[in-house]
Design an enzyme around this catalytic site. Structure first.
Site, PDB file in Angstrom:
ATOM      1  N   PHE A  16      22.536  -5.278  71.414  1.00  0.00           N
ATOM      2  CA  PHE A  16      22.778  -3.929  70.871  1.00  0.00           C
ATOM      3  C   PHE A  16      22.302  -2.820  71.826  1.00  0.00           C
ATOM      4  N   ILE A  61      16.463 -15.837  80.672  1.00  0.00           N
ATOM      5  CA  ILE A  61      15.368 -15.148  81.370  1.00  0.00           C
ATOM      6  C   ILE A  61      14.236 -16.114  81.722  1.00  0.00           C
ATOM      7  N   SER A  86      14.994 -10.476  68.240  1.00  0.00           N
ATOM      8  CA  SER A  86      14.642  -9.125  67.789  1.00  0.00           C
ATOM      9  C   SER A  86      14.581  -8.938  66.275  1.00  0.00           C
ATOM     10  N   THR A 132       8.404  -2.294  71.158  1.00  0.00           N
ATOM     11  CA  THR A 132       8.636  -1.775  69.807  1.00  0.00           C
ATOM     12  C   THR A 132       7.387  -1.123  69.234  1.00  0.00           C
ATOM     13  N   ASP A 133       7.595  -0.250  68.251  1.00  0.00           N
ATOM     14  CA  ASP A 133       6.453   0.339  67.548  1.00  0.00           C
ATOM     15  C   ASP A 133       5.788  -0.671  66.608  1.00  0.00           C
ATOM     16  N   GLU A 134       6.478  -1.802  66.346  1.00  0.00           N
ATOM     17  CA  GLU A 134       5.917  -2.779  65.395  1.00  0.00           C
ATOM     18  C   GLU A 134       4.624  -3.404  65.907  1.00  0.00           C
ATOM     19  N   TYR A 158       7.455 -11.721  64.961  1.00  0.00           N
ATOM     20  CA  TYR A 158       8.203 -10.923  65.946  1.00  0.00           C
ATOM     21  C   TYR A 158       7.270  -9.911  66.618  1.00  0.00           C
ATOM     22  N   LYS A 162       6.089  -9.609  70.580  1.00  0.00           N
ATOM     23  CA  LYS A 162       6.305  -8.427  71.425  1.00  0.00           C
ATOM     24  C   LYS A 162       4.963  -7.904  71.946  1.00  0.00           C
ATOM     25  N   LYS A 197      20.855  -6.309  60.756  1.00  0.00           N
ATOM     26  CA  LYS A 197      19.890  -5.221  60.608  1.00  0.00           C
ATOM     27  C   LYS A 197      20.383  -4.292  59.496  1.00  0.00           C
ATOM     28  N   ARG A 303      10.006  -8.702  51.814  1.00  0.00           N
ATOM     29  CA  ARG A 303       9.802  -9.465  53.056  1.00  0.00           C
ATOM     30  C   ARG A 303       8.300  -9.756  53.177  1.00  0.00           C
ATOM     31  N   PRO A 304       7.877 -11.007  53.427  1.00  0.00           N
ATOM     32  CA  PRO A 304       6.437 -11.263  53.594  1.00  0.00           C
ATOM     33  C   PRO A 304       5.870 -10.437  54.746  1.00  0.00           C
TER      34      PRO A 304
HETATM   35  P1  NAD Z   1      19.518  -7.800  70.110  1.00  0.00           P
HETATM   36  O1  NAD Z   1      19.017  -8.941  69.298  1.00  0.00           O
HETATM   37  O2  NAD Z   1      20.714  -7.040  69.640  1.00  0.00           O
HETATM   38  O3  NAD Z   1      19.868  -8.321  71.584  1.00  0.00           O
HETATM   39  C1  NAD Z   1      19.041  -9.194  72.296  1.00  0.00           C
HETATM   40  C2  NAD Z   1      19.830  -9.706  73.500  1.00  0.00           C
HETATM   41  O4  NAD Z   1      18.971 -10.571  74.260  1.00  0.00           O
HETATM   42  C3  NAD Z   1      21.063 -10.535  73.115  1.00  0.00           C
HETATM   43  O5  NAD Z   1      22.171 -10.141  73.894  1.00  0.00           O
HETATM   44  C4  NAD Z   1      20.647 -11.963  73.432  1.00  0.00           C
HETATM   45  O6  NAD Z   1      21.747 -12.800  73.792  1.00  0.00           O
HETATM   46  C5  NAD Z   1      19.695 -11.744  74.617  1.00  0.00           C
HETATM   47  N1  NAD Z   1      18.743 -12.846  74.777  1.00  0.00           N
HETATM   48  C6  NAD Z   1      17.956 -13.394  73.831  1.00  0.00           C
HETATM   49  N2  NAD Z   1      17.214 -14.404  74.351  1.00  0.00           N
HETATM   50  C7  NAD Z   1      17.539 -14.461  75.679  1.00  0.00           C
HETATM   51  C8  NAD Z   1      17.094 -15.261  76.760  1.00  0.00           C
HETATM   52  N3  NAD Z   1      16.175 -16.247  76.595  1.00  0.00           N
HETATM   53  N4  NAD Z   1      17.633 -15.063  77.992  1.00  0.00           N
HETATM   54  C9  NAD Z   1      18.571 -14.089  78.171  1.00  0.00           C
HETATM   55  N5  NAD Z   1      19.017 -13.292  77.181  1.00  0.00           N
HETATM   56  C10 NAD Z   1      18.513 -13.480  75.952  1.00  0.00           C
HETATM   57  O7  NAD Z   1      18.279  -6.863  70.334  1.00  0.00           O
HETATM   58  P2  NAD Z   1      18.195  -5.268  70.388  1.00  0.00           P
HETATM   59  O8  NAD Z   1      18.107  -4.751  69.011  1.00  0.00           O
HETATM   60  O9  NAD Z   1      19.244  -4.766  71.308  1.00  0.00           O
HETATM   61  O10 NAD Z   1      16.748  -5.091  71.047  1.00  0.00           O
HETATM   62  C11 NAD Z   1      16.609  -5.026  72.465  1.00  0.00           C
HETATM   63  C12 NAD Z   1      15.138  -4.896  72.801  1.00  0.00           C
HETATM   64  O11 NAD Z   1      14.628  -3.721  72.205  1.00  0.00           O
HETATM   65  C13 NAD Z   1      14.270  -6.048  72.285  1.00  0.00           C
HETATM   66  O12 NAD Z   1      13.307  -6.337  73.259  1.00  0.00           O
HETATM   67  C14 NAD Z   1      13.622  -5.480  71.023  1.00  0.00           C
HETATM   68  O13 NAD Z   1      12.381  -6.084  70.799  1.00  0.00           O
HETATM   69  C15 NAD Z   1      13.488  -4.028  71.411  1.00  0.00           C
HETATM   70  N6  NAD Z   1      13.498  -3.085  70.279  1.00  0.00           N
HETATM   71  C16 NAD Z   1      14.551  -3.047  69.412  1.00  0.00           C
HETATM   72  C17 NAD Z   1      14.575  -2.089  68.398  1.00  0.00           C
HETATM   73  C18 NAD Z   1      15.709  -1.978  67.419  1.00  0.00           C
HETATM   74  O14 NAD Z   1      15.647  -1.140  66.519  1.00  0.00           O
HETATM   75  N7  NAD Z   1      16.759  -2.758  67.529  1.00  0.00           N
HETATM   76  C19 NAD Z   1      13.504  -1.199  68.269  1.00  0.00           C
HETATM   77  C20 NAD Z   1      12.420  -1.310  69.146  1.00  0.00           C
HETATM   78  C21 NAD Z   1      12.451  -2.227  70.166  1.00  0.00           C
HETATM   79  O1  DAU Z   2      10.607  -0.568  64.471  1.00  0.00           O
HETATM   80  C1  DAU Z   2      11.354  -1.160  65.491  1.00  0.00           C
HETATM   81  C2  DAU Z   2      11.972  -2.448  64.995  1.00  0.00           C
HETATM   82  O2  DAU Z   2      13.044  -2.085  64.139  1.00  0.00           O
HETATM   83  C3  DAU Z   2      12.488  -3.349  66.120  1.00  0.00           C
HETATM   84  O3  DAU Z   2      11.399  -3.737  66.932  1.00  0.00           O
HETATM   85  C4  DAU Z   2      13.210  -4.568  65.567  1.00  0.00           C
HETATM   86  O4  DAU Z   2      13.776  -5.323  66.634  1.00  0.00           O
HETATM   87  C5  DAU Z   2      14.303  -4.091  64.650  1.00  0.00           C
HETATM   88  O5  DAU Z   2      14.933  -5.215  64.045  1.00  0.00           O
HETATM   89  C6  DAU Z   2      13.753  -3.161  63.572  1.00  0.00           C
HETATM   90  O6  DAU Z   2      12.883  -3.885  62.665  1.00  0.00           O
HETATM   91  P1  DAU Z   2      12.923  -3.648  61.086  1.00  0.00           P
HETATM   92  O7  DAU Z   2      12.392  -4.846  60.428  1.00  0.00           O
HETATM   93  O8  DAU Z   2      12.327  -2.333  60.736  1.00  0.00           O
HETATM   94  O9  DAU Z   2      14.520  -3.511  60.908  1.00  0.00           O
HETATM   95  P2  DAU Z   2      15.526  -4.087  59.799  1.00  0.00           P
HETATM   96  O10 DAU Z   2      16.857  -3.463  60.057  1.00  0.00           O
HETATM   97  O11 DAU Z   2      15.477  -5.570  59.686  1.00  0.00           O
HETATM   98  O12 DAU Z   2      14.930  -3.475  58.458  1.00  0.00           O
HETATM   99  C7  DAU Z   2      14.779  -2.077  58.287  1.00  0.00           C
HETATM  100  C8  DAU Z   2      14.107  -1.861  56.945  1.00  0.00           C
HETATM  101  O13 DAU Z   2      15.030  -2.261  55.908  1.00  0.00           O
HETATM  102  C9  DAU Z   2      12.866  -2.713  56.745  1.00  0.00           C
HETATM  103  O14 DAU Z   2      11.925  -1.978  55.980  1.00  0.00           O
HETATM  104  C10 DAU Z   2      13.359  -3.910  55.934  1.00  0.00           C
HETATM  105  C11 DAU Z   2      14.480  -3.307  55.099  1.00  0.00           C
HETATM  106  N1  DAU Z   2      15.586  -4.241  54.779  1.00  0.00           N
HETATM  107  C12 DAU Z   2      16.200  -4.889  55.808  1.00  0.00           C
HETATM  108  C13 DAU Z   2      17.211  -5.782  55.564  1.00  0.00           C
HETATM  109  C14 DAU Z   2      17.893  -6.522  56.701  1.00  0.00           C
HETATM  110  C15 DAU Z   2      15.976  -4.433  53.465  1.00  0.00           C
HETATM  111  O15 DAU Z   2      15.421  -3.834  52.530  1.00  0.00           O
HETATM  112  N2  DAU Z   2      16.992  -5.317  53.220  1.00  0.00           N
HETATM  113  C16 DAU Z   2      17.616  -6.017  54.215  1.00  0.00           C
HETATM  114  O16 DAU Z   2      18.529  -6.833  53.928  1.00  0.00           O
END
Ligand code: NAD
Ligand code: DAU
Length: 367
Positions: A16, A61, A86, A132-134, A158, A162, A197, A303-304
Site C-alpha cells: 500500500f 528482504i 503490517s 509506526t506510532d504503535e 506487530y 516494529k 484494514k 481485538r485483544p
Molecule cells: P502492506 O502490508 O500493504 O505492504 C507490505 C509489503 O511488504 C507487501 O508488498 C509485501 O509483499 C512486502 N513484504 C512483506 N514481507 C516481505 C519480505 N520478507 N520481503 C520482501 N517484501 C515483503 O503494508 P503498508 O500498510 O504499506 O505498510 C508499509 C510500512 O509502513 C510497514 O513497515 C508498516 O509497518 C508501516 N506503517 C504502516 C501504516 C499504515 O497505516 N498502513 C502506518 C504506520 C506504519
Molecule cells: O497506527 C499505525 C498503524 O495503523 C500501522 O502501523 C498498521 O500497519 C496499520 O495496520 C494500522 O493499524 P490499526 O490496527 O490501527 O489499523 P486497522 O485498520 O486494522 O484498524 C483501525 C481501527 O479500526 C482499530 O482501532 C481497529 C478497528 N477495526 C479494524 C478492523 C479491521 C475494527 O473495529 N474492525 C475491523 O474489522
C-alpha cells in the site's frame, strides 16, 4: 545539509504505502532510478505499480546476498524500507511471521547495507526505515500526543516487532556508522490499501451488504494520515532529515472509529443517491435498496490488547523539515471512496482470489 537520492531501493514497494511512495517519487523526481524489492506476500500487488517505471524484483528482504547484489549492481544510494507484515489482527493469530520479516528481515537489510556502503572508504548513502506510532503503545484521553521522545511500550506482536526493528536501525547507526533515519507515522488511508484494514474493508463490505464488524465500543481513536502526506513526509526526512534521528509524521486528524465509520456510511449513501449506476453495479448494497449503509454496523468482540488512542505531535518534522499535512479527512476520504469505486477491478481480483493465481503465473522469484 540536504541529501539528494539518485537511485532508490524501495522494499515493500508493491504494498500500500510503498506503491504510493514509488508513484509519488516518480512524479516529484522523474530522473531518479527506482528498484522495488518485494516478495509479493498476500499484501503485495504488482498491479499497484501499473504506470510506474520502477523495476520490480520479486525477492525477500531476508536474502542478504540478493540485497547486496542489488545495491551494487544498481549503484543504489538510498534504501527506503517499507516491507513488513503490517496487520495487527494477523500478528495476534500468527506472531512468528512478524518476527521473521519485521525484525530478522530488517537486520538482514542493515547487514547488506553495511557490507556494501561502509566497505573501504564508504559511499554516500541513506537507509530510511518506515515505522509506526504503535511502538509507543496507547494514550489516555488527556495524554499529550506521541513525540520522538515518548518511551516505547508496544502492546501487540506487530507493534513489538516494529519496535525491535526500530532499535536495530538505531544500533546500526551508533555502532557501525550507517546513515539512517526513521519515521514513525499514524494510520494511513488512500488508494491501493489492502482490504483487511478498516477503511477499505468497510467500504467493500458496505458495497456488498456485508456486516461492518466494529471492535469493542468503537471509541478507539486513530490519527488519520493521507498516504500522499505520508509520502511527502518521508521525502522531507530523506532530503532534509538528520541522520540518526527519528521523526513522527501524523495527519493531525484524531477521530474515534465510529466517526470514521459513520462518515464512510454517509459517503456511500450519498454516492449511490448521486449515481444510479452504482445500484446496478452493487445490488446487494443497502444503499441500492433504499436502506442506509449504517444498518450494517455490527458490534463484535474487541481485538485483544486493543490500543485505545493514538495521536502524533509532528512539531519536530514541522520545525526541522517544513513538513505539514495538506489533506483534510473530508476531502481525503471522498477521494479515497472515489478511487475504490473507480478501481473495482483492483480490489475485485483480490477478493475473488484471481489476482493470486495471476501473480504465481507471471512473477518468478529471485534468490
Ligand atoms: P502492506 O502490508 O500493504 O505492504 C507490505 C509489503 O511488504 C507487501 O508488498 C509485501 O509483499 C512486502 N513484504 C512483506 N514481507 C516481505 C519480505 N520478507 N520481503 C520482501 N517484501 C515483503 O503494508 P503498508 O500498510 O504499506 O505498510 C508499509 C510500512 O509502513 C510497514 O513497515 C508498516 O509497518 C508501516 N506503517 C504502516 C501504516 C499504515 O497505516 N498502513 C502506518 C504506520 C506504519
Ligand atoms: O497506527 C499505525 C498503524 O495503523 C500501522 O502501523 C498498521 O500497519 C496499520 O495496520 C494500522 O493499524 P490499526 O490496527 O490501527 O489499523 P486497522 O485498520 O486494522 O484498524 C483501525 C481501527 O479500526 C482499530 O482501532 C481497529 C478497528 N477495526 C479494524 C478492523 C479491521 C475494527 O473495529 N474492525 C475491523 O474489522
Amino acid at each position: 545539509m540536504s541529501f539528494d537520492p539518485k537511485a532508490l531501493l524501495v522494499t515493500g514497494g508493491a504494498g500500500f504505502i510503498g506503491a504510493n511512495f514509488v508513484h509519488h517519487w516518480e512524479r516529484a523526481w522523474p530522473e531518479a532510478r527506482i528498484i522495488v524489492l518485494d516478495s509479493l506476500t498476500y499484501a503485495g500487488n504488482p498491479q499497484s505499480l501499473a504506470g510506474s517505471r520502477a523495476e520490480l524484483v520479486v525477492g525477500d528482504i531476508r536474502d542478504q546476498a540478493l540485497v547486496e547484489m542489488l545495491l551494487r549492481e544498481h549503484e543504489i544510494d538510498t534504501l527506503v524500507h517499507f516491507a513488513a507484515e503490517s496487520h495487527v489482527d494477523r500478528s495476534i493469530h500468527g506472531p512468528a511471521a512478524f518476527v521473521d520479516t519485521n525484525i530478522l528481515g530488517t537486520m538482514s537489510l542493515l547487514a547488506a547495507a553495511r557490507a556494501v556502503w561502509l566497505a573501504g572508504s564508504g559511499t554516500a548513502h541513506r537507509f530510511h526505515h518506515v515505522s509506526t506510532d504503535e511502538v509507543f503503545g496507547t494514550l489516555g484521553p488527556n495524554d499529550p500526543p506521541f513525540r520522538e521522545t515518548t518511551p516505547y511500550a508496544p502492546n501487540s506482536p506487530y507493534a513489538a516487532s516494529k519496535a525491535g526493528s526500530d532499535h536495530l536501525v538505531r544500533a546500526w547507526h551508533h555502532t557501525y556508522g550507517l546513515e539512517v533515519t526513521t519515521s514513525n507515522c499514524s494510520n494511513n488511508y488512500g488508494p491501493y490499501q489492502f482490504p483487511e484494514k478498516l477503511i477499505p474493508l468497510f467500504l467493500i463490505n458496505a458495497l456488498h451488504g456485508r456486516a461492518l464488524p466494529i471492535y469493542g465500543d468503537g471509541q478507539q481513536v486513530r490519527d488519520w494520515l493521507h498516504v500522499e502526506d505520508h509520502c511527502r513526509g518521508i521525502e522531507a526526512v530523506l532530503r532534509r532529515g538528520r541522520t540518526g534521528e527519528t521523526y513522527c509524521i501524523g495527519g493531525g486528524v484524531e477521530l474515534p472509529n465510529l466517526r470514521v465509520i459513520d462518515t464512510l456510511c454517509a459517503a456511500v449513501d450519498t454516492a449511490f443517491a448521486g449515481d444510479p449506476g452504482l445500484a446496478a453495479r452493487f445490488p446487494e448494497a443497502p444503499a441500492a435498496q433504499g436502506r442506509p449503509s449504517d444498518s450494517l454496523k455490527t458490534f463484535v468482540a474487541d481485538r485483544p490488547g486493543h490500543d485505545r488512542r493514538y495521536a502524533i505531535d509532528c512539531s519536530r518534522a514541522r520545525a526541522e523539515l517544513g513538513y505539514a499535512p495538506v489533506h483534510d479527512f473530508t476531502t481525503g476520504f471522498a477521494d479515497t471512496l472515489a478511487w475504490y469505486l473507480a478501481q473495482e477491478q483492483w480490489w475485485r481480483a483480490i477478493m475473488d482470489g484471481s489476482y493470486r493465481a495471476w501473480v504465481e503465473a507471471n512473477y518468478a522469484r529471485r534468490g
